[in-house]
Design a protein around this motif. Structure first.
Motif, PDB file in Angstrom:
ATOM      1  N   LEU A 541      22.259  76.788  59.083  1.00 32.36           N
ATOM      2  CA  LEU A 541      22.715  76.598  60.456  1.00 32.36           C
ATOM      3  C   LEU A 541      22.650  75.118  60.817  1.00 32.36           C
ATOM      4  O   LEU A 541      21.702  74.414  60.443  1.00 32.36           O
ATOM      5  CB  LEU A 541      21.846  77.407  61.424  1.00 32.36           C
ATOM      6  CG  LEU A 541      21.769  78.918  61.173  1.00 32.36           C
ATOM      7  CD1 LEU A 541      20.830  79.567  62.176  1.00 32.36           C
ATOM      8  CD2 LEU A 541      23.144  79.553  61.251  1.00 32.36           C
ATOM      9  N   TYR A 542      23.663  74.674  61.548  1.00 32.66           N
ATOM     10  CA  TYR A 542      23.747  73.275  61.972  1.00 32.66           C
ATOM     11  C   TYR A 542      23.700  73.210  63.494  1.00 32.66           C
ATOM     12  O   TYR A 542      24.181  74.104  64.191  1.00 32.66           O
ATOM     13  CB  TYR A 542      25.045  72.636  61.470  1.00 32.66           C
ATOM     14  CG  TYR A 542      25.103  72.499  59.966  1.00 32.66           C
ATOM     15  CD1 TYR A 542      24.696  71.318  59.341  1.00 32.66           C
ATOM     16  CD2 TYR A 542      25.558  73.545  59.175  1.00 32.66           C
ATOM     17  CE1 TYR A 542      24.752  71.190  57.957  1.00 32.66           C
ATOM     18  CE2 TYR A 542      25.615  73.430  57.797  1.00 32.66           C
ATOM     19  CZ  TYR A 542      25.206  72.243  57.196  1.00 32.66           C
ATOM     20  OH  TYR A 542      25.257  72.124  55.823  1.00 32.66           O
ATOM     21  N   GLU A 543      23.122  72.118  63.975  1.00 30.32           N
ATOM     22  CA  GLU A 543      23.059  71.913  65.411  1.00 30.32           C
ATOM     23  C   GLU A 543      24.451  71.580  65.940  1.00 30.32           C
ATOM     24  O   GLU A 543      25.208  70.832  65.311  1.00 30.32           O
ATOM     25  CB  GLU A 543      22.079  70.794  65.745  1.00 30.32           C
ATOM     26  CG  GLU A 543      21.752  70.691  67.228  1.00 30.32           C
ATOM     27  CD  GLU A 543      20.584  69.750  67.482  1.00 30.32           C
ATOM     28  OE1 GLU A 543      20.093  69.727  68.621  1.00 30.32           O
ATOM     29  OE2 GLU A 543      20.168  69.038  66.542  1.00 30.32           O
ATOM     30  N   LYS A 608      24.832  66.359  61.086  1.00 33.33           N
ATOM     31  CA  LYS A 608      25.395  66.604  59.754  1.00 33.33           C
ATOM     32  C   LYS A 608      24.384  67.284  58.845  1.00 33.33           C
ATOM     33  O   LYS A 608      24.761  68.022  57.929  1.00 33.33           O
ATOM     34  CB  LYS A 608      25.840  65.279  59.124  1.00 33.33           C
ATOM     35  CG  LYS A 608      27.143  64.738  59.690  1.00 33.33           C
ATOM     36  CD  LYS A 608      27.559  63.474  58.949  1.00 33.33           C
ATOM     37  CE  LYS A 608      28.901  62.958  59.454  1.00 33.33           C
ATOM     38  NZ  LYS A 608      29.323  61.728  58.739  1.00 33.33           N
ATOM     39  N   ALA A 609      23.083  67.042  59.088  1.00 31.25           N
ATOM     40  CA  ALA A 609      22.032  67.669  58.288  1.00 31.25           C
ATOM     41  C   ALA A 609      21.746  69.062  58.829  1.00 31.25           C
ATOM     42  O   ALA A 609      21.866  69.311  60.034  1.00 31.25           O
ATOM     43  CB  ALA A 609      20.768  66.815  58.328  1.00 31.25           C
ATOM     44  N   PRO A 610      21.353  70.008  57.958  1.00 32.80           N
ATOM     45  CA  PRO A 610      21.052  71.369  58.428  1.00 32.80           C
ATOM     46  C   PRO A 610      19.913  71.364  59.447  1.00 32.80           C
ATOM     47  O   PRO A 610      18.923  70.646  59.290  1.00 32.80           O
ATOM     48  CB  PRO A 610      20.660  72.114  57.144  1.00 32.80           C
ATOM     49  CG  PRO A 610      21.283  71.325  56.035  1.00 32.80           C
ATOM     50  CD  PRO A 610      21.254  69.904  56.492  1.00 32.80           C
ATOM     51  N   ILE A 620      13.327  78.121  57.263  1.00 30.82           N
ATOM     52  CA  ILE A 620      13.055  76.739  56.885  1.00 30.82           C
ATOM     53  C   ILE A 620      13.686  75.846  57.939  1.00 30.82           C
ATOM     54  O   ILE A 620      14.895  75.887  58.158  1.00 30.82           O
ATOM     55  CB  ILE A 620      13.631  76.423  55.492  1.00 30.82           C
ATOM     56  CG1 ILE A 620      13.052  77.389  54.451  1.00 30.82           C
ATOM     57  CG2 ILE A 620      13.342  74.981  55.102  1.00 30.82           C
ATOM     58  CD1 ILE A 620      13.711  77.277  53.090  1.00 30.82           C
ATOM     59  N   SER A 621      12.856  75.037  58.597  1.00 30.99           N
ATOM     60  CA  SER A 621      13.336  74.177  59.677  1.00 30.99           C
ATOM     61  C   SER A 621      13.209  72.718  59.278  1.00 30.99           C
ATOM     62  O   SER A 621      12.225  72.314  58.623  1.00 30.99           O
ATOM     63  CB  SER A 621      12.540  74.436  60.959  1.00 30.99           C
ATOM     64  OG  SER A 621      12.864  73.476  61.945  1.00 30.99           O
ATOM     65  N   ALA A 622      14.195  71.928  59.680  1.00 31.27           N
ATOM     66  CA  ALA A 622      14.139  70.491  59.433  1.00 31.27           C
ATOM     67  C   ALA A 622      13.073  69.826  60.278  1.00 31.27           C
ATOM     68  O   ALA A 622      12.746  68.661  60.053  1.00 31.27           O
ATOM     69  CB  ALA A 622      15.501  69.865  59.713  1.00 31.27           C
ATOM     70  N   ARG A 623      12.533  70.544  61.253  1.00 32.80           N
ATOM     71  CA  ARG A 623      11.503  69.985  62.130  1.00 32.80           C
ATOM     72  C   ARG A 623      10.082  70.355  61.698  1.00 32.80           C
ATOM     73  O   ARG A 623       9.119  69.898  62.293  1.00 32.80           O
ATOM     74  CB  ARG A 623      11.717  70.484  63.568  1.00 32.80           C
ATOM     75  CG  ARG A 623      13.131  70.357  64.093  1.00 32.80           C
ATOM     76  CD  ARG A 623      13.535  68.927  64.357  1.00 32.80           C
ATOM     77  NE  ARG A 623      14.804  68.846  65.066  1.00 32.80           N
ATOM     78  CZ  ARG A 623      15.974  68.650  64.475  1.00 32.80           C
ATOM     79  NH1 ARG A 623      16.033  68.517  63.155  1.00 32.80           N
ATOM     80  NH2 ARG A 623      17.098  68.587  65.186  1.00 32.80           N
ATOM     81  N   LEU A 624       9.952  71.215  60.671  1.00 30.59           N
ATOM     82  CA  LEU A 624       8.638  71.689  60.219  1.00 30.59           C
ATOM     83  C   LEU A 624       8.436  71.350  58.749  1.00 30.59           C
ATOM     84  O   LEU A 624       9.388  71.418  57.945  1.00 30.59           O
ATOM     85  CB  LEU A 624       8.514  73.195  60.435  1.00 30.59           C
ATOM     86  CG  LEU A 624       8.688  73.711  61.875  1.00 30.59           C
ATOM     87  CD1 LEU A 624       8.672  75.229  61.890  1.00 30.59           C
ATOM     88  CD2 LEU A 624       7.602  73.148  62.792  1.00 30.59           C
ATOM     89  N   ARG A 625       7.198  71.011  58.399  1.00 32.63           N
ATOM     90  CA  ARG A 625       6.900  70.694  57.003  1.00 32.63           C
ATOM     91  C   ARG A 625       6.884  71.946  56.129  1.00 32.63           C
ATOM     92  O   ARG A 625       7.286  71.897  54.960  1.00 32.63           O
ATOM     93  CB  ARG A 625       5.542  69.984  56.910  1.00 32.63           C
ATOM     94  CG  ARG A 625       5.503  68.631  57.594  1.00 32.63           C
ATOM     95  CD  ARG A 625       4.187  67.909  57.328  1.00 32.63           C
ATOM     96  NE  ARG A 625       4.115  66.662  58.055  1.00 32.63           N
ATOM     97  CZ  ARG A 625       4.698  65.520  57.650  1.00 32.63           C
ATOM     98  NH1 ARG A 625       5.372  65.505  56.515  1.00 32.63           N
ATOM     99  NH2 ARG A 625       4.584  64.437  58.382  1.00 32.63           N
TER     100      ARG A 625
END
Length: 710
Positions: A541-543, A608-610, A620-625
């Motif tokens: 999913l993309y913002e 552009k990044a997921p 899996i979130s781009a905001r969480l490790r």
């Protein structure tokens, strides 16, 4: 979810019902009065204009013939001054539309009365229903006969009151909407009246059709309140040939109690002892039992003892004697049936719930108004049945039966639950399994004194109250007798009552296990469907940054337009030739343009990044490790106010993830154990679609774990 859901304002139930049944209908009445005044005034205006305009036109035409260049003032002393030719044309147009306007006014007038009449009908029906329920409930407290009479009268009039509320509000709402739609004609009808009238006609036609359909469906459901739905009971009907000893045993008790004999005896597995005159449909069969039905639980028959069994059956047969027979036939099943029907009607309203809400509130209020009287008479009839049974079977027989039945309940429940959980490993005779579990004695019955005996359509007083009312001392001796180990005489009792007790036990067990297997199959199919609802591959999913990019481009365009405007029209704006001011304005605008375009470029690069990746096992979130395992999530919620927010509530034992960097929008609350992930939106998805997608992944993960456990 804690910390994420705003607390809604909840009004008292009585106030909600007053609003639905009295204030809302009166509001329609007031609206109808106002509409009638407006319609009457408009109609008078058109009638008066129909008389005056031709005379005005004749005078203007005479003036135009004598002095074509003359000017006249139209609309009184403060009116508009215009050439006489223009005034003649305006009056002619007014005359041309006057007839159409008068027709619309004549149509609106009866609609205002429809609003008033519908609101008044709903108000009178609601007020009458509330008052009738109150008066009937007060009368019902006098005696059981008064309860039956009051409820019988009220339940006959209830469908008509509910229908009157429903029909009245439907007429009022549709009439009010049509009136206001017709009023659109008087708004700028010289230019766009046809479009407005067409759109209003389409919408109101849909509303009228929808209201009519809902009224028909609701009316049918309301008048179905006369019908008592059969009770679905898991059990087998035993005839005199199959249980000659039981029928003789019951006949002897009926004779001694001077009670009516049951028409059918049903041997069940999961229900307790009870009698009913409501229709009964044994599960797995299409036959519906009518008349008086006695239900006996098979697990208790080899364990309770003959004296205690006689006391329990005597208690139940006492409901078939005297005035209790009328209560059992004319009140108890109908009262329970009304509750079930209204509850089902409320659950199936769907999008038409608004139309049915007032009628449902009146129906539930009517039934609830009898709650105190029903509880009082139920308590009296149960205690009276206990007294009658103790007179025939002995003073301690009823207390012993109550205590022993309560002590047996845990073993019976555990056996049935274990068999339902694992039907393929259960034995062929659950009664034998229950007997094996209690062969070392029963638990202390004192732990169950505050419990009530189960009943499918009725309720019982607490066991301690029933024993104390009989005047029997609840001591250790009585408790020890109730907890005794089943004797050979106890366990042989069913064999004396039935011709083939073992065959009956096997049949009941087989039917129960078949039902359990079917439930397991359906549950497994639901779990497999939930797992199949998400793809095996990852969902990326993309913002959605496009709205923000366009917003920044628009802001930059505004800055640019302002700069160009000040440059081109500087003299008109009072800037003259002041190059310093123009340079300053240009610099500020330039900074604004750069900031807007720079932020838009940053948003474009960022999106552009997921944003997040949904896998069958985790989010899996781009905001969480760390990823968040779906099975660590106890609940989720998606909100879309200023920004889209996904809130995950984690289990107590689940590890909390760590954030990547600092963000005011993404939070990990360690005290509330919640994870909040915010975004400007999800590309290609609405908030509801995103919530449904996350919910499917969450459900699928738990379903997969359930299937793995099986």
């Amino acid at each position: 979810m804690a910390g994420t859901v705003r607390r809604a304002i909840r009004f008292p139930l009585w106030l909600v019902r007053v609003i639905w049944l009295l204030i809302l209908p009166l509001s329609f009445v007031a609206l109808g009065i106002w509409q009638e005044q407006r319609a009457a005034a408009t109609l008078d205006e058109y009638r008066q204009a129909g008389q005056e305009l031709p005379q005005v036109l004749a005078q203007l035409q005479q003036m135009e013939a004598k002095t074509p260049s003359a000017f006249v003032t139209m609309g009184g002393p403060d009116g508009r001054r215009m050439p006489v030719s223009m005034a003649v044309a305006g009056v002619r147009r007014a005359i041309d539309t006057m007839e159409e306007g008068a027709e619309v006014s004549r149509i609106r007038y009866p609609l205002s009365w429809g609003t008033m009449t519908g609101g008044l009908l709903a108000f009178l029906a609601g007020l009458s229903g509330l008052l009738a329920a109150r008066v009937s409930a007060l009368r019902a407290r006098r005696s059981r006969e008064a309860l039956i009479r009051s409820f019988d009268r009220l339940r006959r009039g209830l469908p008509f009151a509910l229908a009157a509320v429903l029909v009245g509000l439907s007429i009022a709402s549709v009439s009010a909407s049509l009136f206001e739609a017709a009023s659109l004609w008087f708004w700028d009808h010289l230019s766009t009246s046809s479009v407005k009238l067409f759109a209003a006609a389409v919408m109101l036609a849909g509303l009228a059709a929808y209201s009519a359909v809902m009224a028909v469906i609701a009316m049918r459901r309301v008048f179905d309140l006369y019908t008592v739905e059969p009770l679905d009971i898991r059990g087998l009907v035993v005839s005199r040939d199959e249980a000659p000893g039981l029928w003789r045993f019951v006949e002897d008790l009926a004779t001694r109690h001077e009670a009516l004999m049951p028409d059918s005896i049903l041997i069940g597995l999961t229900e307790g002892f009870f009698v009913t005159e409501a229709p009964v449909r044994p599960l797995g069969g299409e036959r519906v039992l009518s008349g008086r039905t006695l239900h006996l639980p098979a697990p208790c028959l080899p364990l309770i003892g003959e004296t205690e069994l006689a006391a329990v059956i005597g208690h139940e047969l006492a409901h078939f004697s005297g005035g209790d027979t009328t209560y059992s036939r004319r009140f108890a099943p109908i009262h329970a049936g009304l509750w079930r029907t209204l509850t089902a009607l409320g659950e199936r309203t769907g999008t038409g719930g608004f139309m049915l809400a007032p009628a449902l509130h009146l129906g539930f209020h009517t039934l609830e108004s009898f709650d105190l009287s029903v509880a009082q008479h139920r308590r009296q009839r149960e205690l009276e049945a206990d007294r009658r049974a103790s007179l025939v079977s002995g003073p301690e027989s009823v207390p012993l039966a109550l205590l022993r039945n309560a002590a047996l309940a845990p073993a019976i429940f555990e056996t049935l639950n274990d068999a339902f959980s694992a039907p393929d490993t259960a034995g062929p005779d659950m009664m034998a399994e229950i007997l094996r579990r209690v062969e070392d004695g029963l638990p202390n019955p004192a732990a169950h004194l505050d419990e009530c005996q189960p009943h499918p359509t009725d309720s019982h007083p607490r066991t301690a109250l029933r024993i104390s009312t009989l005047g029997v001392q609840l001591d250790e001796r009585l408790l020890a007798r109730a907890a005794r180990t089943p004797t050979a005489e106890d366990t042989s009792l069913p064999h004396r009552l039935f011709t083939d007790w073992s065959g009956l036990c096997h049949a009941l067990t087989a039917a129960y296990l078949d039902e359990a297997r079917q439930a397991h199959r359906l549950n497994r199919e639901e779990l497999e469907a939930a797992v199949a609802a998400v793809p095996a591959e990852h969902t990326v999913l993309y913002e959605n940054g496009r709205p923000m990019i366009w917003a920044m481009a628009f802001i930059a365009a505004l800055f640019a337009a302002f700069t160009i405007g000040t440059t081109v029209f500087g003299r008109e704006l009072g800037l003259g030739t002041d190059q310093g001011t123009k340079a300053f304005i240009g610099a500020v605008a330039g900074v604004g343009i750069c900031m807007a375009l720079g932020y838009a470029a940053w948003v474009r690069h960022k999106t552009k990044a997921p944003l997040m990746t949904l896998t069958p096992d985790a989010l899996i979130s781009a905001r969480l490790r760390e990823p968040v395992a779906w099975t660590d999530v106890g609940g989720m919620q998606v909100s879309a106010a200023r920004r889209l927010a996904l809130v995950l509530a984690l289990h107590e034992e689940a590890p909390l993830p760590n954030r990547i960097g600092f963000s005011i929008y993404n939070k990990v609350n360690r005290r509330e154990r919640t994870v909040v992930l915010e975004a400007m939106g999800i590309r290609g998805m609405k908030a509801a679609e995103f919530e449904a997608l996350v919910s499917r992944y969450l459900t699928a993960a738990y379903a997969r774990r359930r299937l793995a456990g099986d």
